[in-house]
Design an enzyme around this catalytic site. Structure first.
Site, PDB file in Angstrom:
ATOM      1  N   GLY A  47       0.769  -1.234   0.000  1.00  0.00           N
ATOM      2  CA  GLY A  47       0.000   0.000   0.000  1.00  0.00           C
ATOM      3  C   GLY A  47       0.799   1.282   0.000  1.00  0.00           C
ATOM      4  O   GLY A  47       0.583   2.149   0.851  1.00  0.00           O
TER       5      GLY A  47
ATOM      6  N   SER B  94       2.531   8.583   1.209  1.00  0.00           N
ATOM      7  CA  SER B  94       1.865   7.423   1.818  1.00  0.00           C
ATOM      8  C   SER B  94       2.509   7.062   3.151  1.00  0.00           C
ATOM      9  O   SER B  94       3.740   7.060   3.287  1.00  0.00           O
ATOM     10  CB  SER B  94       1.967   6.207   0.888  1.00  0.00           C
ATOM     11  OG  SER B  94       1.281   6.433  -0.316  1.00  0.00           O
TER      12      SER B  94
ATOM     13  N   ILE C  65      -3.358  -0.235   3.829  1.00  0.00           N
ATOM     14  CA  ILE C  65      -4.391  -0.283   2.781  1.00  0.00           C
ATOM     15  C   ILE C  65      -5.748   0.065   3.366  1.00  0.00           C
ATOM     16  O   ILE C  65      -6.115  -0.447   4.417  1.00  0.00           O
ATOM     17  CB  ILE C  65      -4.449  -1.718   2.189  1.00  0.00           C
ATOM     18  CG1 ILE C  65      -3.194  -2.002   1.365  1.00  0.00           C
ATOM     19  CG2 ILE C  65      -5.714  -1.925   1.381  1.00  0.00           C
ATOM     20  CD1 ILE C  65      -3.094  -3.441   0.898  1.00  0.00           C
TER      21      ILE C  65
ATOM     22  N   ALA D  59     -12.981   3.052   1.022  1.00  0.00           N
ATOM     23  CA  ALA D  59     -14.442   2.989   1.140  1.00  0.00           C
ATOM     24  C   ALA D  59     -15.018   3.792  -0.018  1.00  0.00           C
ATOM     25  O   ALA D  59     -14.465   4.840  -0.375  1.00  0.00           O
ATOM     26  CB  ALA D  59     -14.912   3.563   2.472  1.00  0.00           C
TER      27      ALA D  59
ATOM     28  N   TYR E 231     -16.759   9.937   8.538  1.00  0.00           N
ATOM     29  CA  TYR E 231     -15.891   8.756   8.480  1.00  0.00           C
ATOM     30  C   TYR E 231     -16.730   7.490   8.304  1.00  0.00           C
ATOM     31  O   TYR E 231     -16.284   6.500   7.726  1.00  0.00           O
ATOM     32  CB  TYR E 231     -14.997   8.676   9.732  1.00  0.00           C
ATOM     33  CG  TYR E 231     -13.595   8.229   9.404  1.00  0.00           C
ATOM     34  CD1 TYR E 231     -12.682   9.104   8.833  1.00  0.00           C
ATOM     35  CD2 TYR E 231     -13.193   6.921   9.645  1.00  0.00           C
ATOM     36  CE1 TYR E 231     -11.413   8.682   8.521  1.00  0.00           C
ATOM     37  CE2 TYR E 231     -11.921   6.489   9.331  1.00  0.00           C
ATOM     38  CZ  TYR E 231     -11.049   7.371   8.772  1.00  0.00           C
ATOM     39  OH  TYR E 231      -9.780   6.958   8.456  1.00  0.00           O
TER      40      TYR E 231
ATOM     41  N   LYS F 222     -12.287   0.298  10.568  1.00  0.00           N
ATOM     42  CA  LYS F 222     -11.120   0.448  11.453  1.00  0.00           C
ATOM     43  C   LYS F 222     -11.356  -0.267  12.785  1.00  0.00           C
ATOM     44  O   LYS F 222     -10.433  -0.836  13.358  1.00  0.00           O
ATOM     45  CB  LYS F 222     -10.814   1.935  11.686  1.00  0.00           C
ATOM     46  CG  LYS F 222     -10.286   2.667  10.446  1.00  0.00           C
ATOM     47  CD  LYS F 222      -9.061   1.998   9.862  1.00  0.00           C
ATOM     48  CE  LYS F 222      -8.369   2.833   8.805  1.00  0.00           C
ATOM     49  NZ  LYS F 222      -7.346   2.054   8.061  1.00  0.00           N
TER      50      LYS F 222
ATOM     51  N   ARG G 142      -1.960  14.377   5.525  1.00  0.00           N
ATOM     52  CA  ARG G 142      -2.392  14.677   4.154  1.00  0.00           C
ATOM     53  C   ARG G 142      -1.845  13.651   3.167  1.00  0.00           C
ATOM     54  O   ARG G 142      -0.694  13.772   2.727  1.00  0.00           O
ATOM     55  CB  ARG G 142      -1.926  16.079   3.756  1.00  0.00           C
ATOM     56  CG  ARG G 142      -2.544  17.171   4.601  1.00  0.00           C
ATOM     57  CD  ARG G 142      -2.143  18.529   4.039  1.00  0.00           C
ATOM     58  NE  ARG G 142      -2.548  19.625   4.902  1.00  0.00           N
ATOM     59  CZ  ARG G 142      -3.780  20.112   4.943  1.00  0.00           C
ATOM     60  NH1 ARG G 142      -4.721  19.613   4.182  1.00  0.00           N
ATOM     61  NH2 ARG G 142      -4.060  21.113   5.757  1.00  0.00           N
ATOM     62  N   THR G 143      -2.668  12.649   2.837  1.00  0.00           N
ATOM     63  CA  THR G 143      -2.279  11.626   1.856  1.00  0.00           C
ATOM     64  C   THR G 143      -3.396  11.514   0.817  1.00  0.00           C
ATOM     65  O   THR G 143      -4.463  12.129   0.970  1.00  0.00           O
ATOM     66  CB  THR G 143      -2.122  10.258   2.546  1.00  0.00           C
ATOM     67  OG1 THR G 143      -3.399   9.869   3.080  1.00  0.00           O
ATOM     68  CG2 THR G 143      -1.100  10.304   3.683  1.00  0.00           C
TER      69      THR G 143
END
Ligand code: NAP
Length: 261
Positions: free
Chosen positions: A16, A22, A95, A98, A158, A165, A195-196
């Site tokens: 991932g 990342s 990884i 949604a 979320y 999670k 921030r990804t």
């Protein structure tokens, strides 16, 4: 006193990494700096060029395409791990996914399809990866994944990802119980907002990020590098007594209910 982590002679698979931002890459950088040999899996061919750029000039690395939800891809991936390394000491699962629709509306409207997709990609793939890895894992091996505090408290939008999670964190404990007798540890890192690419796909992430910064008792956001350093602890002998845990690296944002000032 100087403590350094030496992972030379160790092998890792990192699943991932989309690009330099990342969290999987932040972890891989620590592993590579400690002398570990690292294989990388990526979901789609469009990500290969990003990964190849990051790996230019690195020794002992390899890449393979693998959709973590595909049994065929996972079998091929771990066959490659066996061919390249013969065994595995470290597995990093970074990884999550949604469908956007499930994160835009109300949680109560989550469809079965979106629920299944989010939990399959974001939680079940950890179980699948651990199962495929198990025959290759040596005593002292360690598995780490990434989670987020929305599993414990409501974070607007979320939605189903929070449930995924929560499943990931519970799966971490059950995997730790199954693999513990063989000396294999399983933990998950609860990272603060960063921030990804995946984060940007969360509706309202900017607000969430700003609020996390206001609440953090260190007065700043935690960084991907700090996620990498906690992972290095958990994935090396430094964390030898730690398993089944959800460990936070969020500059203390999760311990406050509102900004301190
Ligand atoms: P990222 O760079 O976008 O990494 C997510 C990775 O998951 C991407 O490489 C993505 O590939 C991959 N992926 C999605 N579906 C996959 C599948 N079916 N098979 C294989 N790979 C798949 O974002 P990130 O923020 O670093 O996310 C890494 C982990 O950290 C996630 O578990 C995330 O929930 C967690 N986390 C992030 C934050 C944050 O604020 N950023 C906070 C806490 C926890 P594609 O690009 O091809 O979809």
């Amino acid at each position: 006193m100087t403590v350094s982590v030496d992972l030379s002679g160790k092998t890792a698979l990192v699943m991932g990494v989309a690009n330099a931002r990342s969290l999987g890459w932040a972890i891989a950088e620590q592993l590579l700096a400690a002398g570990c040999r690292v294989g990388f899996s990526y979901q789609g061919e469009r990500l290969k060029s990003e990964l190849d750029k990051l790996l230019v000039g690195r020794e002992g690395v390899w890449t393979q395409q693998a959709d973590a939800t595909s049994e065929e891809d996972m079998t091929a991936l771990f066959t490659r791990v066996r061919e390249e390394f013969g065994h595995l000491d470290i597995l990093v699962h970074s990884i999550a996914f949604a469908p956007r629709a499930a994160m835009e509306g109300r949680f109560v409207d989550t469809t079965a399809d979106d629920w299944n997709t989010a939990l399959n990609v974001s939680a079940y793939t950890l179980v699948s990866a651990a199962r495929h890895a198990e025959p290759l894992l040596r005593e002292g091996a360690s598995i780490v994944s990434l989670t987020y505090h929305a599993s414990q408290q409501v974070v607007p939008k979320y939605n189903v990802m929070a449930v995924a999670k929560a499943a990931l964190e519970a799966a971490t404990r059950y995997l730790a119980a199954d693999l513990g007798p063989a000396g294999v540890r399983v933990n998950t890192i609860s990272a603060g907002a960063m921030r990804t690419v995946a984060a940007r796909s969360i509706p309202g992430f900017g607000n969430l990020y700003d609020e996390a910064g206001r609440r953090a008792v260190l007065g700043r956001h935690a960084t991907p590098e700090e996620v990498g350093k906690l992972a290095l602890f958990l994935l090396s002998d430094l964390g030898s007594g730690v398993t089944g845990q959800t460990m936070y690296v969020d500059a203390g944002a999760s311990i406050t209910t509102m900004p301190l000032q």
